[in-house]
Design a protein around this motif. Structure first.
Motif, mmCIF file in Angstrom:
data_model
loop_
_atom_site.group_PDB
_atom_site.id
_atom_site.type_symbol
_atom_site.label_atom_id
_atom_site.label_comp_id
_atom_site.label_asym_id
_atom_site.label_seq_id
_atom_site.Cartn_x
_atom_site.Cartn_y
_atom_site.Cartn_z
ATOM 1 N N ARG A 2 -13.965 10.614 0.309
ATOM 2 C CA ARG A 2 -13.387 11.807 0.889
ATOM 3 C C ARG A 2 -13.369 12.935 -0.137
ATOM 4 N NH1 ARG A 2 -10.550 7.598 1.107
ATOM 5 N NH2 ARG A 2 -9.178 8.356 -0.520
ATOM 6 N N ASP A 229 -6.536 10.091 -6.061
ATOM 7 C CA ASP A 229 -6.298 9.692 -4.666
ATOM 8 C C ASP A 229 -4.999 10.289 -4.134
ATOM 9 O OD1 ASP A 229 -7.100 8.427 -2.331
ATOM 10 O OD2 ASP A 229 -6.038 6.572 -2.790
ATOM 11 N N ASP A 232 -5.284 12.909 -0.107
ATOM 12 C CA ASP A 232 -5.887 12.458 1.141
ATOM 13 C C ASP A 232 -4.820 12.355 2.222
ATOM 14 O OD1 ASP A 232 -7.276 11.320 3.185
ATOM 15 O OD2 ASP A 232 -7.526 9.375 2.220
ATOM 16 N N HIS A 235 -4.432 9.031 4.271
ATOM 17 C CA HIS A 235 -4.047 7.772 3.641
ATOM 18 C C HIS A 235 -2.866 7.997 2.698
ATOM 19 C CE1 HIS A 235 -8.217 6.896 4.877
ATOM 20 N NE2 HIS A 235 -7.779 5.666 5.043
ATOM 21 N N CYS A 236 -1.692 8.197 3.267
ATOM 22 C CA CYS A 236 -0.452 8.295 2.501
ATOM 23 C C CYS A 236 -0.521 9.419 1.468
ATOM 24 C CB CYS A 236 -0.119 6.958 1.839
ATOM 25 S SG CYS A 236 1.641 6.714 1.532
ATOM 26 N N GLU A 241 -4.130 5.165 -1.451
ATOM 27 C CA GLU A 241 -4.404 3.871 -0.835
ATOM 28 C C GLU A 241 -3.952 2.719 -1.734
ATOM 29 O OE1 GLU A 241 -8.315 3.499 1.251
ATOM 30 O OE2 GLU A 241 -8.700 5.398 0.246
ATOM 31 N N CYS A 255 4.193 4.211 2.916
ATOM 32 C CA CYS A 255 3.522 4.322 4.214
ATOM 33 C C CYS A 255 3.293 2.979 4.882
ATOM 34 C CB CYS A 255 2.189 5.046 4.041
ATOM 35 S SG CYS A 255 2.356 6.769 3.489
ATOM 36 N N THR A 257 1.403 0.583 3.916
ATOM 37 C CA THR A 257 0.016 0.140 3.852
ATOM 38 C C THR A 257 -0.285 -0.763 2.663
ATOM 39 O OG1 THR A 257 -0.498 2.227 2.726
ATOM 40 C CG2 THR A 257 -0.884 2.137 5.097
ATOM 41 N N LYS A 260 0.122 0.649 -4.460
ATOM 42 C CA LYS A 260 -0.879 1.226 -5.362
ATOM 43 C C LYS A 260 -0.335 1.170 -6.776
ATOM 44 C CE LYS A 260 -3.146 5.631 -6.536
ATOM 45 N NZ LYS A 260 -4.537 5.138 -6.588
ATOM 46 N N GLU A 278 -11.041 6.447 -3.599
ATOM 47 C CA GLU A 278 -10.774 5.462 -2.566
ATOM 48 C C GLU A 278 -10.665 4.074 -3.183
ATOM 49 O OE1 GLU A 278 -13.935 4.975 0.288
ATOM 50 O OE2 GLU A 278 -15.401 5.733 -1.144
#
Length: 307
Positions: A2, A229, A232, A235-236, A241, A255, A257, A260, A278
């Motif tokens: 991204r 990251d 984005d 993605h949180c 991520e 989030c 998910t 990290k 990513e």
């Protein structure tokens, strides 16, 4: 991968600042690749079980310029060096890798050899700076390893791996940040990648992250650094991520998910264009099993470099 423009971010009402290179600087875009490979813990010191070849393949497929590895056994370092050299990845196959031991030789870890951190660079490297982080009382001594590009001495790349001992997490993060600030004071651009053993929204990193990153997922920040990251919105946003392969259901991040704990940081005033990162899918090329309990983090950033 991204890559979000300032216009897209503005349209999404995210408060990430715009960056511009100083007129006296050159700009360069680098692809950065980071992985905690669990060299002994999950790969049992093997250089032939698939982890080394999987790492080399991913590095080449991503066309990485800089590579950082954590928990790498000395024998695995040599094997990866040979693999990348034989594949023609480095510009100078005699000068593209540095290793710094963290867990000392003479123990059962890594077959009695050192385990540590490493950096690889497509372009030739200058001398390495090797720092020992504040002591957490463990046998493994946490390190920061940095080297400048030989043909661009104001461009530095660093790898690090911080402690899991909670009372020393912040002091080690502050130590890494202070060394980056020392480089900045000398006019250097530095990128640091590694396993920080903490999450973006933890207060221990508030002095690291820039206030420009502040979102509901990662607020109270007062530092000068962006993580590749952190921008984005899908993605949180502000967090990123997950990078841990085996997610702990009790610690799924803000989030939900996953956690990290692996990062690629650049100082905000050195960012001169788009940046992104990513977390890659867990690698299972080690006999059908996970190669590591961490995922690869791959990113790209355009930076200004003093010429």
């Amino acid at each position: 991968m991204r890559v979000l423009t300032a216009a897209v971010l503005a349209a999404m009402s995210l408060s990430f600042p715009a960056f511009a290179a100083d007129a006296k600087d050159d700009t360069a875009t680098y692809t950065v690749w980071e992985w905690n490979v669990a060299g002994d813990a999950m790969n049992h010191n093997s250089a032939t079980n698939g982890m080394v070849s999987a790492a080399a393949k991913s590095i080449r497929n991503r066309d990485a310029d800089f590579v950082a590895l954590n928990e790498l056994c000395a024998g695995q370092f040599r094997a990866l060096e040979d693999n990348l050299r034989n594949a023609g990845w480095p510009v100078d196959d005699t000068n593209f890798a540095r290793f710094e031991g963290a867990y000392p030789a003479g123990h059962s870890v890594c077959g009695g050899e050192e385990e540590g951190i490493a950096i690889f660079s497509k372009r030739p490297l200058g001398p390495a700076d090797r720092f020992t982080l504040p002591d957490d009382g463990k046998r493994e001594k946490r390190k920061l390893l940095c080297a400048a590009l030989q043909d661009s001495p104001h461009m530095r790349f660093c790898a690090t791996h911080l402690t899991y001992v909670d009372e020393y997490r912040k002091s080690q993060a502050d130590f890494v940040r202070d060394r980056l600030e020392d480089y900045h004071a000398k006019g250097d651009t530095a990128i640091v990648a590694g396993d920080f053993n903490m999450q973006p929204n933890w207060g221990r990193l508030d002095d690291f992250y820039s206030a420009g990153v502040n979102t509901p997922n990662n607020d109270r920040n007062t530092g000068h650094y962006h993580e590749l990251d952190d921008n984005d919105p899908a993605h949180c946003a502000g967090y990123g991520e997950p990078t841990v392969s085996k997610a702990d259901p009790s610690d799924a991040g803000p989030c939900g998910t996953g956690a990290k704990i692996d990062f690629i940081f650049v100082r905000e005033d050195k960012i001169a264009g788009p940046y992104s990162a990513e977390s890659l899918a867990p690698n299972t090329q080690c006999g059908g099993a996970l190669c590591s309990d961490h995922r690869v983090l791959a990113g790209s950033v355009t930076v200004s470099v003093d010429n």
